[in-house]
Scaffold this active site. Structure first.
Site, PDB file in Angstrom:
ATOM      1  N   ALA A  75       0.773  -1.090  -0.035  1.00 49.99           N
ATOM      2  CA  ALA A  75       0.008  -0.010  -0.092  1.00 49.99           C
ATOM      3  C   ALA A  75       0.894   1.341   0.098  1.00 49.99           C
ATOM      4  O   ALA A  75       1.932   1.100   0.429  1.00 49.99           O
ATOM      5  CB  ALA A  75      -0.882  -0.170   1.063  1.00 49.99           C
ATOM      6  N   GLY A 107       0.685  -5.175   1.098  1.00 49.70           N
ATOM      7  CA  GLY A 107      -0.539  -5.148   0.223  1.00 49.70           C
ATOM      8  C   GLY A 107      -0.096  -5.873  -1.149  1.00 49.70           C
ATOM      9  O   GLY A 107      -1.115  -6.337  -1.590  1.00 49.70           O
ATOM     10  N   GLU A 165      -0.517  -9.400  -0.494  1.00 50.50           N
ATOM     11  CA  GLU A 165      -1.878  -9.786  -0.106  1.00 50.50           C
ATOM     12  C   GLU A 165      -2.854  -9.666  -1.357  1.00 50.50           C
ATOM     13  O   GLU A 165      -3.529 -10.415  -1.604  1.00 50.50           O
ATOM     14  CB  GLU A 165      -2.220  -8.802   0.862  1.00 50.50           C
ATOM     15  CG  GLU A 165      -1.645  -9.006   2.384  1.00 50.50           C
ATOM     16  CD  GLU A 165      -1.873  -7.775   3.383  1.00 50.50           C
ATOM     17  OE1 GLU A 165      -1.746  -6.701   2.830  1.00 50.50           O
ATOM     18  OE2 GLU A 165      -2.282  -8.158   4.434  1.00 50.50           O
ATOM     19  N   GLU A 196       5.252  -5.088   6.996  1.00 51.57           N
ATOM     20  CA  GLU A 196       4.690  -4.126   7.681  1.00 51.57           C
ATOM     21  C   GLU A 196       5.031  -3.870   8.946  1.00 51.57           C
ATOM     22  O   GLU A 196       5.036  -2.894   9.557  1.00 51.57           O
ATOM     23  CB  GLU A 196       2.783  -4.289   7.874  1.00 51.57           C
ATOM     24  CG  GLU A 196       2.514  -4.376   6.535  1.00 51.57           C
ATOM     25  CD  GLU A 196       2.280  -5.642   5.885  1.00 51.57           C
ATOM     26  OE1 GLU A 196       3.208  -6.423   6.031  1.00 51.57           O
ATOM     27  OE2 GLU A 196       1.523  -5.763   4.848  1.00 51.57           O
TER      28      GLU A 196
END
Ligand code: DAK
Length: 257
Positions: free
Chosen positions: A65, A108, A111, A131
């Site tokens: 992200a 992300g 993911e 993260e």
């Protein structure tokens, strides 16, 4: 679309979505995710498309992200943005999705690859949930999907140390389908997509749904769900065509009906 490129018929019945923020290593900002959600919804509704490939570029599938966009946010900002509805929408895509991954698939990005149904990777691919290094933890399914894919010990190590996993390791532990040289990863994804695109699109959707159900339910309920979808296949013209073609010793022509 500013941050993704969509080719509806990249090959017959196969659509290609390319994440396209190369300078930022395809960091998944909110606009990109919104575009991805809208593109997947449109492709899911397009009868001519049977399989979807999501890719990035050689250097990065997606490095996570967009940290710059997230940095100043509060918990309530995050709540109000409600990114989960975007991710949930992506997860609800009925057609098979293949992630073609080269380079970084982090946070992300990892993911997103795991939200797809299969992953074809280049030898240079690196998977990770880093993260923890920026003071947070996975928020889009990483702790759940990674653990289910590679087991608790390996997932825990990746989530707690932020360490990356190579493509070879990822294949060994069942996170991905296969690893090929970097110049072949997209071609390999197309080969897999084309193979699936020749099957009954009705059966493919129902089978995808049933396999995914195995992650969400116990064996009894999963088998019950599978049985219902199996029966439903017999309501399709594709079932008649597939079985008749076998008996008549010819190639079936599936129509997705
Ligand atoms: N966000 C923003 N920009 C990024 C980025 C990211 N995740 N990753 C890379 N970039 C940018 C860099 O800032 C740099 O931009 P400039 O400085 O040139 O303007 C450019 O991309 C190139 O990166 P580097 O110069 O750093 O390139 P290197 O080869 O040296 O390093 C790297 C590559 C991938 C190791 C490094 O860039 C890196 O560590 N990137 C961050 C990886 C990371 O921590 N990813 C996890 C982010 S957190 C949720 C959904 C999803 C998420 C959370 C919630 N909900 C549904 C609620 C996900 C969270 C995350 O992914």
């Amino acid at each position: 679309m500013e941050f993704i490129l969509v080719t509806t018929q990249a090959q017959p019945h196969v659509a290609l979505i390319q994440l396209n923020r190369p300078k930022e290593l395809n960091a998944l900002n909110l606009q990109l995710m919104g575009e991805l959600r809208d593109a997947l919804k449109a492709l899911d509704e397009d009868d001519a498309v049977r399989v979807i490939i999501i890719t990035g570029n050689e250097r990065a599938f997606a490095a996570g992200a967009d940290i710059k966009q997230m940095a100043g946010k509060t918990a309530i900002d995050m709540l109000n943005i409600d990114q989960f509805s975007t991710w949930d929408q992506i997860r609800k895509t009925k057609k098979p999705i293949i992630a073609a991954v080269s380079g970084f698939a982090l946070g992300g990005g990892c993911e997103l690859a795991m939200t797809c149904d299969m992953i074809v990777a280049s030898e240079t691919a690196q998977f990770g949930q880093p993260e923890i290094k920026i003071g947070v933890m996975p928020g889009a399914g990483g702790t759940q999907r990674l653990t289910k894919a590679i087991g608790k010990a390996k997932a825990m190590e990746m989530v707690l140390t932020g360490r990356f996993m190579s493509a070879a390791e990822a294949e060994k532990h069942g996170l991905i389908n296969r690893v090929v040289p970097v110049e072949l990863y997209l071609e390999e994804a197309f080969k897999l997509a084309s193979e699936i695109a020749q099957m009954s699109p009705v059966a493919a959707k129902l089978a995808k749904e049933a396999v995914n159900r195995s992650f969400e339910t116990n064996l009894d309920e999963g088998l019950y769900f599978e049985r219902k979808n199996f029966y439903l296949c017999f309501a399709s013209e594709d079932q008649t065509e597939g079985m008749n073609a076998f008996v008549e010793k010819r190639k079936p022509e599936f129509k997705g009906r």
